[in-house]
Design an enzyme around this catalytic site. Structure first.
Site, PDB file in Angstrom:
ATOM      1  N   HIS A   1       0.901  -1.099   0.004  1.00  0.00           N
ATOM      2  CA  HIS A   1       0.004   0.099  -0.196  1.00  0.00           C
ATOM      3  C   HIS A   1       0.977   1.107   0.047  1.00  0.00           C
ATOM      4  O   HIS A   1       1.849   1.368   0.689  1.00  0.00           O
ATOM      5  CB  HIS A   1      -1.052   0.136   1.277  1.00  0.00           C
ATOM      6  CG  HIS A   1      -0.142  -0.160   2.508  1.00  0.00           C
ATOM      7  ND1 HIS A   1       0.078  -1.404   2.906  1.00  0.00           N
ATOM      8  CD2 HIS A   1       0.146   0.745   3.344  1.00  0.00           C
ATOM      9  CE1 HIS A   1       0.583  -1.279   4.259  1.00  0.00           C
ATOM     10  NE2 HIS A   1       0.521   0.055   4.473  1.00  0.00           N
TER      11      HIS A   1
ATOM     12  N   HIS B   1       0.966   5.261   1.221  1.00  0.00           N
ATOM     13  CA  HIS B   1       0.270   6.090   2.074  1.00  0.00           C
ATOM     14  C   HIS B   1       0.360   7.501   1.248  1.00  0.00           C
ATOM     15  O   HIS B   1       1.319   8.014   0.779  1.00  0.00           O
ATOM     16  CB  HIS B   1       1.082   6.446   3.224  1.00  0.00           C
ATOM     17  CG  HIS B   1       1.027   5.317   4.304  1.00  0.00           C
ATOM     18  ND1 HIS B   1       0.109   5.384   5.260  1.00  0.00           N
ATOM     19  CD2 HIS B   1       1.736   4.096   4.464  1.00  0.00           C
ATOM     20  CE1 HIS B   1       0.392   3.997   5.804  1.00  0.00           C
ATOM     21  NE2 HIS B   1       1.549   3.318   5.425  1.00  0.00           N
TER      22      HIS B   1
HETATM   23  P1  5GP Z   1       1.673   0.184   7.437  1.00  0.00           P
HETATM   24  O1  5GP Z   1       2.182   0.648   8.814  1.00  0.00           O
HETATM   25  O2  5GP Z   1       1.568  -1.183   7.171  1.00  0.00           O
HETATM   26  O3  5GP Z   1       2.381   1.093   6.338  1.00  0.00           O
HETATM   27  O4  5GP Z   1       0.196   1.050   7.279  1.00  0.00           O
HETATM   28  C1  5GP Z   1      -0.992   0.254   7.657  1.00  0.00           C
HETATM   29  C2  5GP Z   1      -1.950   1.116   7.766  1.00  0.00           C
HETATM   30  O5  5GP Z   1      -3.234   0.851   7.552  1.00  0.00           O
HETATM   31  C3  5GP Z   1      -1.924   2.204   8.812  1.00  0.00           C
HETATM   32  O6  5GP Z   1      -1.940   3.543   8.563  1.00  0.00           O
HETATM   33  C4  5GP Z   1      -3.209   1.980   9.580  1.00  0.00           C
HETATM   34  O7  5GP Z   1      -3.766   3.124  10.260  1.00  0.00           O
HETATM   35  C5  5GP Z   1      -4.124   1.538   8.357  1.00  0.00           C
HETATM   36  N1  5GP Z   1      -5.124   0.493   8.669  1.00  0.00           N
HETATM   37  C6  5GP Z   1      -4.879  -0.620   9.617  1.00  0.00           C
HETATM   38  N2  5GP Z   1      -6.032  -1.383   9.610  1.00  0.00           N
HETATM   39  C7  5GP Z   1      -7.058  -0.772   8.891  1.00  0.00           C
HETATM   40  C8  5GP Z   1      -8.365  -1.065   8.382  1.00  0.00           C
HETATM   41  O8  5GP Z   1      -9.195  -1.830   8.851  1.00  0.00           O
HETATM   42  N3  5GP Z   1      -8.881  -0.105   7.531  1.00  0.00           N
HETATM   43  C9  5GP Z   1      -8.420   0.895   6.879  1.00  0.00           C
HETATM   44  N4  5GP Z   1      -9.106   1.741   6.103  1.00  0.00           N
HETATM   45  N5  5GP Z   1      -6.901   1.327   7.201  1.00  0.00           N
HETATM   46  C10 5GP Z   1      -6.421   0.490   8.321  1.00  0.00           C
END
Ligand code: 5GP
Length: 139
Positions: free
Chosen positions: A102, A104
């Protein structure tokens, strides 16, 4: 680590978990981050089973980049941030917590301090209102 089909973004893609959509095309889906680092924090994911950049095919890397640019432009128009961070984490040591690739898109506002870590779930109405404002500005 093998791709886990039950990760939360895979569930969102299958419609098994709710989300606040911003944009969708054949290869990508953009939606609001549920624990936003700032107002308008959006995620762009490929409709492809890839945990990280190393597993994602070049076609999907390009598709995510294209959607990211489209959505970032809409965020810029809708929310008028003073800057926008676009970032992507690979692996737990880099801070990745959801193991479906993903991107951001994090708007930055000069008047508000940035939250480094996201730990508060935003209320659904606020996420939906922000999503509507961004969607109106999609080119
Ligand atoms: P990472 O740390 O893996 O780069 O980012 C994961 C992101 O996913 C975080 O910013 C977190 O807030 C978001 N996130 C986690 N669970 C969910 C969810 O159930 N729905 C949505 N829309 N975002 C999520």
């Amino acid at each position: 680590m093998a791709y886990n089909k039950d990760n939360v973004f895979a569930q969102i893609l299958r419609g098994e978990m709710p989300s606040h959509p911003i944009f969708e095309d054949e290869k990508t889906y953009a939606f609001m981050d549920i624990m936003p680092a700032s107002s308008g924090h959006t995620l762009v994911i490929p409709k492809s089973e890839a945990e990280n950049i190393f597993e994602l095919s070049p076609g999907y890397v390009g598709a995510v980049a294209k959607t990211t640019k489209l959505v970032a432009a809409a965020i810029k128009k809708a929310l008028r941030p003073s800057g926008i961070i676009i970032t992507q984490l690979n692996g737990p040591d880099a801070g990745q917590t959801v193991f479906h690739y993903h991107m951001h898109i994090i708007p930055v506002y000069s008047e508000k301090p940035m939250k480094v870590h996201m730990n508060k779930t935003e209320n659904k109405e606020a996420l939906e209102l922000t999503a509507i404002a961004i969607k109106k500005r999609l080119g």
